[in-house]
Write a protein that holds these residues in place. Structure first.
Motif, mmCIF file in Angstrom:
data_model
loop_
_atom_site.group_PDB
_atom_site.id
_atom_site.type_symbol
_atom_site.label_atom_id
_atom_site.label_comp_id
_atom_site.label_asym_id
_atom_site.label_seq_id
_atom_site.Cartn_x
_atom_site.Cartn_y
_atom_site.Cartn_z
ATOM 1 N N ASN A 5 0.783 -1.234 0.000
ATOM 2 C CA ASN A 5 0.000 0.000 0.000
ATOM 3 C C ASN A 5 0.824 1.299 0.000
ATOM 4 O O ASN A 5 0.545 2.207 0.780
ATOM 5 N N PRO A 6 1.805 1.402 -0.902
ATOM 6 C CA PRO A 6 2.470 2.693 -1.054
ATOM 7 C C PRO A 6 1.586 3.632 -1.875
ATOM 8 O O PRO A 6 0.496 3.238 -2.310
ATOM 9 N N ASP A 7 2.059 4.841 -2.114
ATOM 10 C CA ASP A 7 1.301 5.767 -2.969
ATOM 11 C C ASP A 7 1.644 5.576 -4.441
ATOM 12 O O ASP A 7 0.847 5.918 -5.313
ATOM 13 N N LEU A 8 2.838 5.046 -4.703
ATOM 14 C CA LEU A 8 3.223 4.787 -6.088
ATOM 15 C C LEU A 8 4.324 3.741 -6.114
ATOM 16 O O LEU A 8 4.910 3.399 -5.081
ATOM 17 N N ILE A 9 4.599 3.240 -7.301
ATOM 18 C CA ILE A 9 5.731 2.325 -7.513
ATOM 19 C C ILE A 9 6.692 3.001 -8.479
ATOM 20 O O ILE A 9 6.276 3.543 -9.511
ATOM 21 N N ASP A 10 7.962 2.976 -8.130
ATOM 22 C CA ASP A 10 8.995 3.588 -8.960
ATOM 23 C C ASP A 10 9.933 2.499 -9.472
ATOM 24 O O ASP A 10 10.265 1.569 -8.734
ATOM 25 N N ILE A 11 10.334 2.623 -10.727
ATOM 26 C CA ILE A 11 11.272 1.651 -11.305
ATOM 27 C C ILE A 11 12.638 2.309 -11.429
ATOM 28 O O ILE A 11 12.756 3.420 -11.940
ATOM 29 N N ASN A 12 13.662 1.582 -10.965
ATOM 30 C CA ASN A 12 15.021 2.101 -11.028
ATOM 31 C C ASN A 12 15.682 1.682 -12.338
ATOM 32 O O ASN A 12 16.013 0.518 -12.528
ATOM 33 N N TYR A 13 15.884 2.663 -13.221
ATOM 34 C CA TYR A 13 16.683 2.457 -14.429
ATOM 35 C C TYR A 13 17.906 3.375 -14.375
ATOM 36 O O TYR A 13 18.393 3.833 -15.407
ATOM 37 N N GLY A 14 18.373 3.651 -13.166
ATOM 38 C CA GLY A 14 19.469 4.600 -13.026
ATOM 39 C C GLY A 14 20.654 4.097 -12.243
ATOM 40 O O GLY A 14 21.745 4.644 -12.365
#
Length: 331
Positions: free
Chosen positions: A94-103
């Motif tokens: 239940n986070p507010d968003l999902i972030d993908i690491n391409y860095g």
């Protein structure tokens, strides 16, 4: 005008974001940053393989708390199906968003086909992102770099194609993977992405923001929607408070006193022990002391004590002594 991610995440006029940092941006550190005015935070990046294998370390990184919101869980991986599955697992936290690491440029991530490695295969990056977007009801955002190296700066293509498949914001670190963290971050390409008339999602700039003056100057010069701060916040969560104060008033806020440094360090230690237990909490806090008291003359003896003591009570005594001994010092 407010910067929004998706329908529901309103970050205000010009948000300051805490970058996801391995072994740094855990809940204890996020707590002290939140107290100092950061607008949005992310977990440490979490291995999709670890989540699927149910590895304890990866699972623990899913811990988020109500007071941290809005908060994103950041994932990385090299296998599209595993990334899809791990986004489903993250959604349940239940986070507010999902972030993908391409860095992430470090070897054991990028050389295993994850993180910044995907900058060498944009088609795969697009397919992976699409799988994650379709697997979750949450907004999906991405953090990346300008490209793999100087001859393949492809962030323009990345921004357009990822926006087209549904990401809701893009954070760009102004270096290539080959640069790692060396040299100077180049934000001119970040500005070019922002100026692209096709781009309508928020674009956040990252890399080298380490002062109030730089934050204010680069806000104007590079036209980004917000700034993501990483290394400059380690041991100095006040940077968020100071930048905000400057934006709001045009005046520089005084830096933290020794008493404030001690108080925030103590809070960080307390939260570390609450979350990780006595032994691990005390041990993992050791990497932060030098940063909290950077610039204080003749501090070495105290630092040696802080990184060797084994109990909360002993460390508290040393922190009290530091506050007393350096009360007149201005850093």
């Amino acid at each position: 005008m407010s910067i929004k991610i998706g329908e529901n995440i309103d970050l205000g006029e010009f948000p300051l974001l805490l970058a996801p940092m391995e072994d740094v941006s855990d809940p204890p550190f996020r707590y002290v940053c939140k107290q100092n005015g950061v607008d949005m935070m992310y977990t440490e990046f979490i291995s999709s393989e670890g989540l699927i294998r149910d590895a304890a370390k990866s699972r623990q990184k899913l811990d988020i708390f109500e007071y941290e919101r809005p908060i994103g869980i950041q994932i990385f991986g090299s296998d599209i199906e595993h990334m899809r599955q791990s986004s489903e697992i993250c959604s349940q936290a239940n986070p507010d968003l999902i972030d993908i690491n391409y860095g992430c440029p470090v070897k054991n991530v990028a050389c295993r086909g994850a993180g910044a490695s995907l900058l060498q295969d944009i088609d795969k990056m697009v397919a992976m992102t699409k799988a994650v977007v379709e697997a979750t009801h949450l907004p999906v955002t991405v953090k990346t770099r300008l490209g793999w190296d100087d001859s393949t700066k492809n962030v323009y293509e990345v921004a357009e194609r990822l926006q087209d498949i549904g990401i809701k914001a893009l954070s760009i670190h102004g270096r290539t993977r080959a640069q790692m963290y060396k040299g100077q971050a180049d934000w001119s390409m970040i500005r070019d992405v922002k100026r692209n008339p096709r781009i309508h999602i928020p674009i956040f700039g990252n890399g080298d923001i380490d002062s109030v003056e730089k934050a204010a100057a680069w806000r104007q010069e590079y036209e980004v929607d917000g700034i993501m701060i990483g290394r400059a916040s380690i041991g100095y969560p006040w940077i968020f408070r100071e930048i905000k104060h400057f934006f709001n008033t045009g005046e520089r806020l005084e830096g933290p006193t020794i008493a404030e440094r001690v108080e925030v360090c103590r809070t960080h230690l307390t939260k570390s022990i609450e979350w990780k237990g006595d032994k691990v909490g005390i041990f993992e806090m050791r990497r932060h002391y030098a940063n909290y008291f950077k610039g204080i003359p003749n501090f070495k003896e105290y630092r040696m004590q802080l990184v060797t003591l084994q109990t909360f009570e002993e460390i508290q005594e040393v922190l009290d002594e530091i506050q007393h001994s350096f009360s007149e010092v201005v850093v």
